[in-house]
Design a protein around this motif. Structure first.
Motif, PDB file in Angstrom:
ATOM      1  N   LYS A   1       1.583  -8.097   4.562  1.00 35.63           N
ATOM      2  CA  LYS A   1       1.529  -9.547   4.760  1.00 35.63           C
ATOM      3  C   LYS A   1       1.417 -10.222   3.396  1.00 35.63           C
TER       4      LYS A   1
ATOM      5  N   MET B   1      -1.450  -4.796   2.715  1.00 34.97           N
ATOM      6  CA  MET B   1      -1.564  -4.087   3.992  1.00 34.97           C
ATOM      7  C   MET B   1      -2.877  -3.307   3.982  1.00 34.97           C
TER       8      MET B   1
ATOM      9  N   ILE C   1      -1.595   2.479  10.040  1.00 32.26           N
ATOM     10  CA  ILE C   1      -1.549   1.122   9.491  1.00 32.26           C
ATOM     11  C   ILE C   1      -2.480   0.223  10.292  1.00 32.26           C
TER      12      ILE C   1
ATOM     13  N   ARG D   1       7.513  -4.338  -1.091  1.00 32.47           N
ATOM     14  CA  ARG D   1       7.585  -3.767   0.258  1.00 32.47           C
ATOM     15  C   ARG D   1       7.997  -2.295   0.199  1.00 32.47           C
TER      16      ARG D   1
ATOM     17  N   ASP E   1       5.858   0.815   1.677  1.00 32.25           N
ATOM     18  CA  ASP E   1       6.494   1.738   2.628  1.00 32.25           C
ATOM     19  C   ASP E   1       6.378   3.179   2.135  1.00 32.25           C
TER      20      ASP E   1
ATOM     21  N   GLN F   1      -3.201  -2.982   9.189  1.00 27.44           N
ATOM     22  CA  GLN F   1      -2.594  -4.315   9.059  1.00 27.44           C
ATOM     23  C   GLN F   1      -1.244  -4.158   8.386  1.00 27.44           C
ATOM     24  N   GLU F   2      -0.219  -4.650   9.042  1.00 22.43           N
ATOM     25  CA  GLU F   2       1.129  -4.582   8.478  1.00 22.43           C
ATOM     26  C   GLU F   2       1.197  -5.413   7.195  1.00 22.43           C
TER      27      GLU F   2
ATOM     28  N   VAL G   1       2.805   4.531   2.666  1.00 24.98           N
ATOM     29  CA  VAL G   1       2.606   4.914   4.069  1.00 24.98           C
ATOM     30  C   VAL G   1       3.281   6.247   4.363  1.00 24.98           C
TER      31      VAL G   1
END
Length: 203
Positions: free
Chosen positions: A158, A166, A153, A137, A141, A155-156, A144
Motif C-alpha cells: 500500500k 506491506m 501477507i 512493487r 514481490d 497487509q498487501e 514474499v
C-alpha cells in the motif's frame, strides 16, 4: 498487583456464617456454622478456604491451602507461557537496492519472522523515484517469494506518502519448529558433570 490467592479468605479470616462446606475429597458436607467447619478442617490438619464468597450461603472447601497456592501459581505461569506477544519489526528497501543489500536485508527479515515477529517491509522513494512505483512493487514481490515458506501477507502493498508498505506475518508452525530446534540444541550443549566424566573414565 496482588495475586488471586492473596485475596482468598482462609480459616479465621472467613467471617460469613453459616457456610456451605465441601470436604477434602470433594464431597458435600452441607451447611454448617463457620466455627464447626473450621474445627473439621483442623481435625484433619487442613485449611478451610472460601472458594465462592458470593454464594448463598458462601461456599468453603477443606484443603491444603499451601498446595492450592502452588498449583494456582503454576497454572498462571503456564498461561503466561502460552501468551504470545507479537512484536512489529521493520525493514526498509530502496527502489534501486543492489543485490548484496537486498540479500542482507532479506536475511534479517527472515530472522525476525523466525523469532515470531511481524515485519513491516517498505520501499522508500525519493522525488523522481515516485514515477517508478513498480520498481518497489517488484522488490516487495521478490521478498514474499523468497520467504513464502515462513510467512503470510498480513497487509498487501500500500502506498503511504513516499513509502510502499506491506506487512508480513510469521507462520506460527515455523516459529514453533524453530523454538523446538533451539531448545534441542541447548539440551545437547549441556555440560557433562565431573562425576559423569569420572564414571566414564572408570569404565
Amino acid at each position: 498487583m496482588k495475586k488471586k490467592t492473596d485475596r482468598v479468605r482462609v480459616n479465621e479470616r472467613i467471617t460469613s456464617t453459616p457456610i456451605r462446606v465441601i470436604d477434602q475429597n470433594g464431597e458435600q458436607i452441607g451447611i454448617l456454622p463457620v466455627n464447626e467447619a473450621l474445627a473439621r478442617a483442623r481435625a484433619v490438619n487442613l485449611d478451610l478456604v472460601e472458594i465462592a464468597p458470593n454464594g448463598q450461603p458462601p461456599v468453603c472447601r477443606i484443603m491444603d491451602f499451601g498446595k492450592f497456592k502452588y498449583q494456582q501459581a503454576k497454572k498462571e505461569k503456564q498461561a503466561k507461557k502460552k501468551q504470545h506477544t507479537v512484536q512489529m519489526r521493520a525493514m526498509r528497501y530502496r527502489p534501486k537496492t543492489d543485490e548484496h543489500d537486498y540479500q542482507f536485508k532479506t536475511r534479517h527479515v527472515r530472522e525476525f519472522l523466525e523469532q515470531g515477529s511481524k515485519v513491516k517491509v517498505f520501499v522508500m522513494y525519493t522525488g523522481r523515484e515516485m514515477a517508478r512505483i513498480e520498481l518497489g512493487r517488484k522488490i516487495l514481490d521478490r521478498v514474499v517469494e523468497d520467504l513464502q515458506e515462513i510467512c503470510t501477507i498480513g497487509q498487501e502493498p500500500k502506498l503511504e506518502g513516499r513509502r510502499l508498505t506491506m506487512v508480513l506475518n510469521p507462520k506460527l508452525q515455523n516459529v514453533k519448529a524453530k523454538q523446538k530446534r533451539t531448545e534441542n540444541a541447548k539440551d545437547q550443549d549441556q555440560p557433562v558433570s565431573s562425576q559423569a566424566v569420572q564414571e566414564d573414565g572408570d569404565g
